[in-house]
Design an enzyme around this catalytic site. Structure first.
Site, PDB file in Angstrom:
ATOM      1  N   HIS A 167      -0.814   5.141   6.655  1.00  0.00           N
ATOM      2  CA  HIS A 167      -1.653   3.951   6.803  1.00  0.00           C
ATOM      3  C   HIS A 167      -3.112   4.329   6.934  1.00  0.00           C
ATOM      4  CE1 HIS A 167       2.352   2.713   8.136  1.00  0.00           C
ATOM      5  NE2 HIS A 167       2.046   1.554   7.614  1.00  0.00           N
TER       6      HIS A 167
ATOM      7  N   ASP B  77       6.440  -3.464  12.322  1.00  0.00           N
ATOM      8  CA  ASP B  77       7.644  -3.651  11.508  1.00  0.00           C
ATOM      9  C   ASP B  77       8.846  -3.931  12.387  1.00  0.00           C
ATOM     10  OD1 ASP B  77       7.117  -2.466   8.416  1.00  0.00           O
ATOM     11  OD2 ASP B  77       5.696  -1.833   9.933  1.00  0.00           O
TER      12      ASP B  77
ATOM     13  N   GLY C 226       0.812  -1.220   0.000  1.00  0.00           N
ATOM     14  CA  GLY C 226       0.000   0.000   0.000  1.00  0.00           C
ATOM     15  C   GLY C 226       0.839   1.261   0.000  1.00  0.00           C
ATOM     16  N   HIS C 227       2.183   1.097   0.042  1.00  0.00           N
ATOM     17  CA  HIS C 227       3.078   2.255   0.045  1.00  0.00           C
ATOM     18  C   HIS C 227       3.875   2.378  -1.254  1.00  0.00           C
ATOM     19  CE1 HIS C 227       2.036   2.360   4.191  1.00  0.00           C
ATOM     20  NE2 HIS C 227       2.734   1.298   4.520  1.00  0.00           N
TER      21      HIS C 227
END
Ligand SMILES: Nc1ncnc2c1ncn2[C@@H]1O[C@H](COP(=O)(O)OP(=O)(O)O)[C@@H](O)[C@H]1O
Ligand SMILES: Nc1ncnc2c1ncn2[C@@H]1O[C@H](COP(=O)(O)OP(=O)(O)O)[C@@H](O)[C@H]1O
Ligand SMILES: [Mg+2]
Ligand SMILES: [Mg+2]
Ligand SMILES: [Mg+2]
Ligand SMILES: [Mg+2]
Lengths: 329, 204, 329, 204
Positions: A217, A109, A55-56
């Site tokens: 996000h 992460d 999504g990044h």
């Protein structure tokens, strides 16, 4: 939903396959498709490995190639990759000089990369650089650190260039950590993100609202306020960035205007122009500027401004040649 | 308290079913103060465990728990993966090294401490630890299963008024107040599911 | 409005200034800011000039540089540039070999470039190539031609590479026109465009609708239909493209998956993967593929698929080196 | 029919005012079957002419008209720029070359033909030509100003049921039917404005 991504679980793998197919001269899938890697490794070079949720894009896979990353691990949408992916990437790309992990500072992460590093401690020399460049860091009681956002690409570029020159693991870690006080980003959202799985918006903005201090996000930001004109938006982004940068004599300022996925080039260049004007008013002239869509939050409308005060040596690393799907110079 | 293969298979099935049923709600809680994926993450993890349930249940309990932890770590991702994974892996390891009659509550306490270390977090940070701590305390106090379940639900609810200091919600500062923590919520859901099973299948 | 662009009239100039500042090693403003040009011209090379309304960035300015355009003229949002801009670009970049104008086939663009060519006929040798690649061309009674959409960048790349090799004006025109039957594009919109001046949406799509056969000006497309899954969308785009391409023995298929401005990389690569799968089913394997945001319609969500059946010589021109703000290889 | 500097200045002001007032409506018409910018385009053009109105009005009428056409071409862009520009430039040139008593209707007919050539279009294509043709015919028939204005408005309205064959609307095929053409609408608006001025200031 303004979205092709219906079923996120399979769409991420499909999208990665499309990415690899488009850039097969530079990149390839690692074992079992667990990660994406450089097609050709450089023996004896420290392996630079990063990753994070999907999504990044183009972060991180778009930065694989000569002068930047060796491998990138992609998780599900907005979900950190799992340790087995990171382990496989280390096993396949460590050519003897060890692995440097570049990790954005999100608890997920950090923990997944940490578990992988623990599990591989017996067979790889591993160091980790945590990126924490988000200036949206109010008087919060958070126990540890800022988010890693668009500044991540600066860390990956500088470390990638240094690794290419043969810099060793310890020096790379020091280089990455030395940067942290001089790298800040701040983002604004003009429209939130619709999550593909659920078609649910993470936050819904009215037509006259904007959210300042957002991450990548779709999570809400520092505060919501009325929609301002572009000059005012740029001011709201630049002021906290400037306030938090550690001053540096003889600095080479690097400016990045980054789109979040739903904002087109015409607006990013408009914002870039206004940002330069604002910075000029503060006596700052960027030595280099990069404008584009690099670190996204799916299709969120909005953008972030990143400023890095680089030393002459760091600036040379930024300018050093790079050949990746996203950056070429 | 003992668990045979049938119990473990049944529990895995129940946990998976409950997560599936509450997947949407957990996602909604996470959207409010996080990134909205907690339901999908937990579902992915429980599905992975469920696929391996027969092989897992055939293992001795400590090994089975450690295996469940590893499967969760390797399938969930995000924050929840390492945290739930660490909990189960440490629980398994603790049961394996402890003597036959080791105190389960003490082993759980050590596993919860490992979760806190992994998350660099502690009580009151508005995370799943805020459910794990009181649940461990009730178990140490030999409370009945239904009492433990009630405590877990209350503990999850109590996170609503907390200010998040870890996880994505912590970036929100004051705005994190007023929403139940999704990880605490899934943790209470799983604890409740397990407790209810123990209640219905009173320990032999 | 999910938009920084409040007042379109000044925003276009601001955005262009931001663009030029970001790429000042390659490009510069022409006289009075009427157009953007290469910083360094190649004497004796045909000057390749294009342009069109703003709102399609990075087209055309992003393709200025070695191996592509010499100058690009930008009009107001979705409005063709005026003849004075085109005249100024010709006067400044024609180094003696004449000017080739690359024009997308919209009545406005055609007429403005034509008036400029008439006005400069006494002082420049001028040829024009009209790009008409849109496959959304039903049983309409339109009196003349298809729209020029994302395929424009293929024409600009091939002509740019050929001009760089010293190809003369007449040959360039023949090359551009020879391509037209073998170049087709088709687009889908998942969300319309909000015009900056008026905050009015040109067409409003419900959450379960999509518009097939859209152009790049937020104008309605060929037809509206229910939102389909990504495989189906890809089929609806590829089928008319394939049906309309003139077959070519020994063709090198070039595939472009182009985002319209509001669609993020993760979705473009997903679409790319599905498009390859569809084409494979038709016995077509792209010799090259390019995936990204190249020809936009402000922040419209959606994408287009372009297929070009190139001869080996044309394919060599596509692969020839290029150094522009958008394409580098 | 003669026009002195005061008349021209007044007409420029009136046209600019009318376009400003109908800018939003012209944009809305263009959104329906085009790209939504026709109002903004015409406003930009009339503003540019208005800024130069004193210099323009001081010129002999043919030169003034040609100059207005050039200013429109160099400021409007899009389809409307070359079309309105060609109309005015050709009109000016025609008046300049014709004898003193040249037939205005004939010169207008030639200018309209130049517009059609520029646009590669003709009657029934659903464009501003569908207003220009009947207006020219009425003038040739020596109709009274108010009659011409009424004809222009009717002609614009009549484009609603036409199927577009030129301009952006032509890409819509059947879907272009049912919307008045924006260029026809601005053309009728300007024709009406001019006719009304003539009506009120009956030619000396
Ligand atoms: N550092 C931490 N320590 C303990 N628990 C945490 C920590 N970070 C997050 N959590 C828990 O994880 C939950 C979020 O999990 P999930 O949504 O699956 O992952 P992510 O936040 O990476 O999207 C939070 O609600 C919280 O209970
Ligand atoms: N080829 C043509 N011939 C005659 N008139 C045309 C032609 N193309 C467009 N027009 C007219 O121009 C109008 C649109 O003008 P405008 O919106 O300003 O330009 P654009 O279509 O370039 O956005 C149409 O409504 C129509 O009346
Ligand atoms: Mg997540
Ligand atoms: Mg989450
Ligand atoms: Mg237009
Ligand atoms: Mg228009």
């Amino acid at each position: 939903m303004t979205r092709l991504l219906h079923a996120a679980e399979t769409a991420v793998a499909q999208s990665l396959a499309g990415f690899v197919a488009a850039h097969e001269d530079l990149v390839a899938f690692g074992v079992e498709g667990k990660f994406v890697r450089r097609r050709r490794l450089t023996p004896g070079k420290v392996a630079l490995i990063s990753g994070g949720g999907a999504g990044h894009e183009p972060l991180h896979c778009g930065f694989i190639g000569t002068g930047m990353l060796d491998a990138a691990c992609t998780g599900h949408v907005f979900t950190s990759p799992t340790p087995d992916q990171i382990l496989a990437a280390m096993d396949e790309t460590d050519t003897g000089a060890g692995c440097l992990l570049v990790v954005k500072n999100y608890d997920g992460d950090v923990m997944n990369f940490e578990m992988a590093a623990e599990m591989a401690a017996d067979r790889h020399r591993i160091e980790t650089v945590i990126v924490e460049d988000d200036a949206a860091y109010g008087p919060s009681v958070r126990s540890r650190g800022r988010r890693g956002v668009a500044g991540t690409m600066v860390v990956e570029k500088l470390l990638g260039a240094a690794a290419e020159r043969g810099t060793d693991l310890a020096e790379l870690k020091a280089l990455g950590e030395g940067l942290s006080g001089r790298l800040r980003s701040m983002g604004v959202a003009l429209r939130g993100v619709t999550l593909p799985d659920t078609a649910r918006e993470t936050f819904a903005l009215g037509p006259d609202e904007m959210e300042i201090g957002v991450g990548i996000h779709g999570e809400p930001g520092l505060y919501r306020t009325g929609r301002a004109g572009p000059e005012e938006i740029v001011r709201l982004l630049c002021e906290p960035v400037l306030a938090q940068l550690s001053p540096l004599a003889d600095a080479r300022p690097l400016l990045i205007v980054n789109g979040f996925g739903g904002t087109p080039p015409i607006e990013l260049h408009l914002a870039h122009n206004l940002t330069r004007a604002f910075l000029r008013g503060q006596g700052i002239v960027p030595a280099r500027a990069l404008v584009g869509t690099f670190v996204t939050s799916l299709d969120m409308a909005g953008l972030s401004v990143t400023l890095a005060l680089l030393t002459p040596e760091e600036f040379a690393l930024w300018c050093a040649p790079v050949t990746t799907p996203t950056l070429v110079w | 308290m003992t668990l045979d293969a049938a119990d473990l298979t049944a529990l895995i099935g129940l946990c998976r079913e409950q997560i599936e049923q509450h997947c949407e709600r957990l996602g909604r809680l996470d959207s409010a103060i996080g990134d909205g994926d907690h339901g999908a993450n937990m579902r992915r993890g429980l599905e992975a465990v469920y696929r391996e349930r027969d092989a897992i249940s055939a293992l001795p309990l400590p090994v089975a728990l450690e295996r469940i932890g590893l499967v969760l770590v390797m399938s969930i991702g995000g924050a929840a993966g390492p945290l739930y994974g660490t909990l189960l892996m440490e629980l398994g390891r603790g049961l394996a090294t402890g003597e036959e009659e080791a105190d389960f509550a003490a082993i759980l306490a050590q596993a919860v401490a490992a979760v806190a270390r992994r998350g660099r977090s502690g009580p009151g940070d508005k995370t799943l630890l805020d459910v794990l701590y009181p649940v461990q305390a009730e178990i140490a106090g030999h409370a009945a299963p239904l009492r433990i379940a009630e405590c877990a639900r209350n503990a999850a609810q109590a996170t609503e008024m907390m200010l998040a200091r870890r996880g994505r919600a912590s970036y929100l500062g004051e705005r994190s107040i007023g929403h139940e923590d999704p990880g605490a919520s899934s943790c209470a859901l799983l604890a409740t599911t397990i407790c209810q099973y123990f209640q219905e299948h009173a320990p032999s």
